[in-house]
Design a protein around this motif. Structure first.
Motif, PDB file in Angstrom:
ATOM      1  N   GLY A  72       0.899  -1.115  -0.160  1.00 55.66           N
ATOM      2  CA  GLY A  72      -0.071   0.087  -0.008  1.00 55.66           C
ATOM      3  C   GLY A  72       0.859   1.197  -0.190  1.00 55.66           C
ATOM      4  O   GLY A  72       0.669   2.256  -0.906  1.00 55.66           O
ATOM      5  N   CYS A  73       1.814   1.369   0.827  1.00 56.32           N
ATOM      6  CA  CYS A  73       2.717   2.553   1.073  1.00 56.32           C
ATOM      7  C   CYS A  73       3.571   2.761  -0.149  1.00 56.32           C
ATOM      8  O   CYS A  73       3.540   3.939  -0.854  1.00 56.32           O
ATOM      9  N   ALA A  74       4.083   1.718  -0.878  1.00 53.79           N
ATOM     10  CA  ALA A  74       4.741   1.877  -1.892  1.00 53.79           C
ATOM     11  C   ALA A  74       4.060   2.136  -3.190  1.00 53.79           C
ATOM     12  O   ALA A  74       4.434   3.300  -3.923  1.00 53.79           O
ATOM     13  N   ALA A  75       2.837   1.780  -3.337  1.00 50.88           N
ATOM     14  CA  ALA A  75       1.987   2.158  -4.273  1.00 50.88           C
ATOM     15  C   ALA A  75       1.561   3.738  -4.313  1.00 50.88           C
ATOM     16  O   ALA A  75       1.564   4.577  -5.188  1.00 50.88           O
ATOM     17  N   TYR A  76       1.221   3.984  -3.018  1.00 49.23           N
ATOM     18  CA  TYR A  76       0.819   5.366  -2.659  1.00 49.23           C
ATOM     19  C   TYR A  76       2.031   6.497  -2.951  1.00 49.23           C
ATOM     20  O   TYR A  76       1.747   7.541  -3.169  1.00 49.23           O
ATOM     21  N   ALA A  77       3.281   5.791  -2.863  1.00 52.26           N
ATOM     22  CA  ALA A  77       4.373   6.794  -2.957  1.00 52.26           C
ATOM     23  C   ALA A  77       4.794   6.709  -4.411  1.00 52.26           C
ATOM     24  O   ALA A  77       5.839   7.569  -4.737  1.00 52.26           O
ATOM     25  N   GLY A  78       4.151   5.883  -5.316  1.00 47.30           N
ATOM     26  CA  GLY A  78       4.644   6.037  -6.604  1.00 47.30           C
ATOM     27  C   GLY A  78       6.062   5.159  -6.847  1.00 47.30           C
ATOM     28  O   GLY A  78       6.825   5.502  -7.781  1.00 47.30           O
ATOM     29  N   ILE A  79       6.108   4.201  -6.015  1.00 43.39           N
ATOM     30  CA  ILE A  79       7.328   3.146  -6.192  1.00 43.39           C
ATOM     31  C   ILE A  79       6.854   1.888  -6.402  1.00 43.39           C
ATOM     32  O   ILE A  79       6.607   1.068  -5.394  1.00 43.39           O
ATOM     33  N   PRO A  80       7.234   1.447  -7.499  1.00 37.57           N
ATOM     34  CA  PRO A  80       6.766  -0.184  -7.873  1.00 37.57           C
ATOM     35  C   PRO A  80       7.905  -0.958  -7.183  1.00 37.57           C
ATOM     36  O   PRO A  80       9.109  -0.741  -7.147  1.00 37.57           O
ATOM     37  N   LEU A  81       7.581  -1.883  -6.246  1.00 40.67           N
ATOM     38  CA  LEU A  81       8.536  -2.800  -5.618  1.00 40.67           C
ATOM     39  C   LEU A  81       9.241  -3.608  -6.525  1.00 40.67           C
ATOM     40  O   LEU A  81      10.368  -3.935  -6.124  1.00 40.67           O
ATOM     41  N   THR A  82       8.667  -4.096  -7.584  1.00 37.28           N
ATOM     42  CA  THR A  82       9.329  -4.830  -8.537  1.00 37.28           C
ATOM     43  C   THR A  82       9.158  -4.186 -10.070  1.00 37.28           C
ATOM     44  O   THR A  82       8.119  -3.296 -10.329  1.00 37.28           O
ATOM     45  N   HIS A  83      10.096  -4.343 -10.833  1.00 35.59           N
ATOM     46  CA  HIS A  83      10.180  -3.510 -12.326  1.00 35.59           C
ATOM     47  C   HIS A  83      11.118  -4.299 -13.051  1.00 35.59           C
ATOM     48  O   HIS A  83      12.151  -4.615 -12.630  1.00 35.59           O
ATOM     49  N   ARG A  84      10.670  -4.599 -14.402  1.00 35.48           N
ATOM     50  CA  ARG A  84      11.692  -5.322 -15.270  1.00 35.48           C
ATOM     51  C   ARG A  84      13.069  -4.929 -15.275  1.00 35.48           C
ATOM     52  O   ARG A  84      14.003  -5.805 -15.255  1.00 35.48           O
ATOM     53  N   ASP A  85      13.111  -3.615 -15.217  1.00 39.80           N
ATOM     54  CA  ASP A  85      14.455  -2.983 -15.397  1.00 39.80           C
ATOM     55  C   ASP A  85      15.189  -2.779 -14.196  1.00 39.80           C
ATOM     56  O   ASP A  85      16.463  -2.631 -14.225  1.00 39.80           O
ATOM     57  N   HIS A  86      14.614  -3.020 -13.028  1.00 38.65           N
ATOM     58  CA  HIS A  86      15.112  -2.698 -11.912  1.00 38.65           C
ATOM     59  C   HIS A  86      15.295  -3.587 -10.663  1.00 38.65           C
ATOM     60  O   HIS A  86      16.093  -3.628 -10.039  1.00 38.65           O
ATOM     61  N   ALA A  87      14.304  -4.229 -10.596  1.00 40.39           N
ATOM     62  CA  ALA A  87      14.093  -5.247  -9.601  1.00 40.39           C
ATOM     63  C   ALA A  87      13.053  -6.513  -9.873  1.00 40.39           C
ATOM     64  O   ALA A  87      12.051  -6.387 -10.081  1.00 40.39           O
ATOM     65  N   ASP A 145      16.844   0.371  -6.660  1.00 40.68           N
ATOM     66  CA  ASP A 145      16.650   1.058  -7.641  1.00 40.68           C
ATOM     67  C   ASP A 145      15.558   1.598  -7.915  1.00 40.68           C
ATOM     68  O   ASP A 145      15.316   2.751  -8.519  1.00 40.68           O
ATOM     69  N   VAL A 146      14.368   0.968  -7.761  1.00 42.02           N
ATOM     70  CA  VAL A 146      12.950   1.101  -7.861  1.00 42.02           C
ATOM     71  C   VAL A 146      12.669   2.646  -7.168  1.00 42.02           C
ATOM     72  O   VAL A 146      11.803   3.161  -7.919  1.00 42.02           O
ATOM     73  N   VAL A 147      13.466   3.303  -6.144  1.00 41.54           N
ATOM     74  CA  VAL A 147      13.127   4.354  -5.567  1.00 41.54           C
ATOM     75  C   VAL A 147      13.129   5.373  -6.479  1.00 41.54           C
ATOM     76  O   VAL A 147      12.489   6.436  -6.502  1.00 41.54           O
ATOM     77  N   GLN A 148      14.286   5.590  -7.414  1.00 41.79           N
ATOM     78  CA  GLN A 148      14.553   6.593  -8.230  1.00 41.79           C
ATOM     79  C   GLN A 148      13.334   6.724  -9.484  1.00 41.79           C
ATOM     80  O   GLN A 148      13.042   7.982 -10.000  1.00 41.79           O
ATOM     81  N   LEU A 149      12.244   5.714  -9.485  1.00 38.00           N
ATOM     82  CA  LEU A 149      11.321   5.954 -10.310  1.00 38.00           C
ATOM     83  C   LEU A 149      10.113   6.962  -9.903  1.00 38.00           C
ATOM     84  O   LEU A 149       9.162   7.011 -10.591  1.00 38.00           O
ATOM     85  N   ARG A 150      10.135   7.190  -8.623  1.00 37.56           N
ATOM     86  CA  ARG A 150       9.203   8.021  -7.743  1.00 37.56           C
ATOM     87  C   ARG A 150       8.935   9.213  -8.313  1.00 37.56           C
ATOM     88  O   ARG A 150       7.815   9.586  -8.653  1.00 37.56           O
ATOM     89  N   ASP A 151       9.786   9.964  -8.806  1.00 45.81           N
ATOM     90  CA  ASP A 151       9.907  11.443  -9.294  1.00 45.81           C
ATOM     91  C   ASP A 151       8.839  10.991 -10.559  1.00 45.81           C
ATOM     92  O   ASP A 151       8.032  12.353 -11.172  1.00 45.81           O
ATOM     93  N   ARG A 152       8.801   9.995 -11.450  1.00 45.38           N
ATOM     94  CA  ARG A 152       7.921  10.013 -12.557  1.00 45.38           C
ATOM     95  C   ARG A 152       6.702   9.373 -12.325  1.00 45.38           C
ATOM     96  O   ARG A 152       5.606   9.570 -13.074  1.00 45.38           O
ATOM     97  N   LEU A 153       6.525   8.580 -11.427  1.00 43.02           N
ATOM     98  CA  LEU A 153       5.465   7.753 -11.006  1.00 43.02           C
ATOM     99  C   LEU A 153       4.410   8.201  -9.946  1.00 43.02           C
ATOM    100  O   LEU A 153       3.483   7.635  -9.751  1.00 43.02           O
ATOM    101  N   SER A 154       5.008   8.986  -9.129  1.00 42.71           N
ATOM    102  CA  SER A 154       4.241   9.403  -7.849  1.00 42.71           C
ATOM    103  C   SER A 154       2.739  10.068  -8.482  1.00 42.71           C
ATOM    104  O   SER A 154       2.794  10.894  -9.111  1.00 42.71           O
ATOM    105  N   TRP A 155       1.701   9.535  -7.643  1.00 49.31           N
ATOM    106  CA  TRP A 155       0.451  10.494  -7.729  1.00 49.31           C
ATOM    107  C   TRP A 155      -0.120  11.033  -6.693  1.00 49.31           C
ATOM    108  O   TRP A 155      -1.074  11.271  -6.592  1.00 49.31           O
ATOM    109  N   MET A 156       0.752  10.504  -5.357  1.00 44.15           N
ATOM    110  CA  MET A 156       0.063  11.423  -4.097  1.00 44.15           C
ATOM    111  C   MET A 156       0.998  12.584  -3.791  1.00 44.15           C
ATOM    112  O   MET A 156       0.420  13.133  -2.942  1.00 44.15           O
ATOM    113  N   GLY A 157       2.061  12.619  -4.201  1.00 42.67           N
ATOM    114  CA  GLY A 157       2.939  13.862  -4.023  1.00 42.67           C
ATOM    115  C   GLY A 157       3.604  13.563  -2.664  1.00 42.67           C
ATOM    116  O   GLY A 157       3.491  12.652  -1.998  1.00 42.67           O
TER     117      GLY A 157
END
Length: 454
Positions: free
Chosen positions: A331-346, A442-454
């Motif tokens: 829940g927290c990762a989704a609301y923060a715009g951080i995917p816990l897994t990602h094909r290119d990062h985790a 590394d998924v944390v660096q995606l937050r700036d592009r994917l965050s929807w909660m601010g």
């Protein structure tokens, strides 16, 4: 100020003065509930008056309407001055309804749905009757037609407490009856057949064990909209709820209003109730024949100590169910715009308890230092300097991105980002407070592009 209450009238006689559509509607509501309706100062009954209404013509000009004759007075002549003249003739102890904002006319009629002896009201304090009627119509479509027949049939069965000894038995009986097929066809059944079906349901319930049941319910990370449908249904049935400090007030407001609430929350170095006592309390409450909900933040089986609780219940022979919840990591990762897994990062994610007892570090740190992996530390804010130090000591780069999500999924959510090298210093300069989730990778660096909660 308007309080929504039911008015108990010992003398069920309602006096009606006037004949407009609003008054007729109120008179019909009274008659539908068994009141005797009397029309004052009318030479004939108004059109569409409720069946059984009476008419008293030529009411004396100096006669008062008192509590000896009437339990409620309805006034709506269509003329405000005339309404007030009639109001002056009503004894002050008699409740009155009339249109407008007259202080003495304190009775309001909410929009109502009637199903046999069941009455559901929708009240907007008299301000938006159209809104109340719209919601009433919506609710009306949700109730099966046979509900009235089932409830009317149950009125002749006497007090359920004499047939079903424990609260859990009674609650289980009602939910099984109301959610079963009988309410969908009861209005088409002969009375004798319906009574036989109700008797069979009561016999089945009375034959069951009087012992209660325990539900371990995951309340999710904070946002009440993230409760599962099953969780909502279960907490609405609870006789008693034992809840953690991480369960939000908005979620607790969805618990049945008359349920007993027991706070068993834990904070660092301070437990309201030790875990072994919580376990035993669950057993005792269930043995008292109650429906018990153990309400936990997140998911009961992810750092929620739910496993320990069901071990105790199983050993004691107490029936239990586990209702999973959305865990804080998801829940927290989704609301923060951080995917816990990602094909290119985790390609993997690992959940770790960051609640370090006595500053100990008995964790497999070397296993945590993997490429293409996301680490999620629960309850790790106090131990953050140790976590960052040990990860770097075992080979993780100091430039690895880190995010702290405080009070995730709630309106107070705050996200602080940095690296293993900088995050501890950034926390000291911030106002971040528990509960806080730590996400590393590394998924944390995606937050700036994917965050929807601010």
């Amino acid at each position: 100020m308007s309080l929504t209450v039911s008015l108990r009238i010992d003398l069920a006689v309602v006096a009606c003065i006037g004949k407009g559509p609003r008054l007729l509607a109120k008179a019909r509501q009274c008659a539908d509930q068994g009141a005797r309706v009397v029309w004052i100062d009318h030479s004939a009954l108004p059109d569409e008056a409720p069946a059984g209404s009476e008419c008293l013509p030529d009411w004396p000009a100096d006669a008062a309407l008192t509590g000896d004759d009437y339990g409620l007075v309805l006034i709506d002549t269509g003329a405000a001055d005339e309404d007030r003249q009639w109001l002056d003739r009503v004894d002050r102890l008699v409740p009155v309804w009339m249109p407008g904002q007259e202080p003495r006319a304190q009775v309001q009629f909410p929009a109502a749905i009637q199903r046999g002896p069941l009455r559901i009201t929708v009240d907007t304090g008299g301000r938006w009757p159209t809104v109340a009627n719209w919601l009433r119509q919506r609710l009306d479509t949700l109730l099966p037609e046979g509900l009235a027949n089932v409830l009317q049939g149950m009125t002749g069965k006497g007090e359920l407490s004499s047939l079903l000894a424990t609260p859990h038995q009674r609650r289980h009986f009602w939910y099984r009856l109301l959610e079963g097929p009988l309410v969908n066809r009861a209005h088409q059944m002969p009375e004798a057949e319906l009574q036989a079906a109700l008797d069979q349901s009561l016999e089945r319930a009375s034959a069951e064990s009087g012992q209660g049941e325990v539900y371990l319910v995951g309340a999710g990370p904070g946002d009440p909209d993230l409760l599962t449908l099953k969780a909502l249904r279960i907490i609405a049935q609870a006789d008693v709820v034992l809840y953690d400090r991480l369960v939000s007030r908005e979620i607790l407001n969805r618990v049945r209003a008359d349920a007993e609430m027991i706070h068993v929350g834990k904070e660092r170095s301070r437990h309201t109730l030790p875990q072994d006592q919580i376990n035993q309390r669950l057993v005792e409450l269930a043995r008292d024949g109650r429906t018990v909900v153990r309400l936990k933040g997140g998911d009961p089986f992810i750092f929620g100590r739910g496993g320990e609780e069901i071990e105790t219940l199983a050993e004691a022979g107490v029936s239990f169910q586990v209702v999973p919840g959305i865990t804080a990591a998801s829940g927290c990762a989704a609301y923060a715009g951080i995917p816990l897994t990602h094909r290119d990062h985790a390609q993997s994610v690992r959940f770790v308890t960051g609640h370090l007892k006595n500053d100990s570090c008995n964790l497999p740190w070397r296993d945590f230092v993997q490429t293409n992996q996301t680490l999620v530390f629960y309850m790790g804010l106090v131990g953050l300097p140790i976590i960052t130090r040990e990860l770097k000591a075992h080979g993780m780069a100091g430039t690895t991105p880190v995010a702290l999500v405080s009070k995730g999924t709630t309106p107070e959510q705050a996200v602080l980002t940095g690296t293993l090298d900088t995050i501890s210093e950034r926390v000291e300069e911030s106002t971040v407070r528990p509960p806080t989730l730590i996400i590393i990778g590394d998924v944390v660096q995606l937050r700036d592009r994917l965050s929807w909660m601010g």
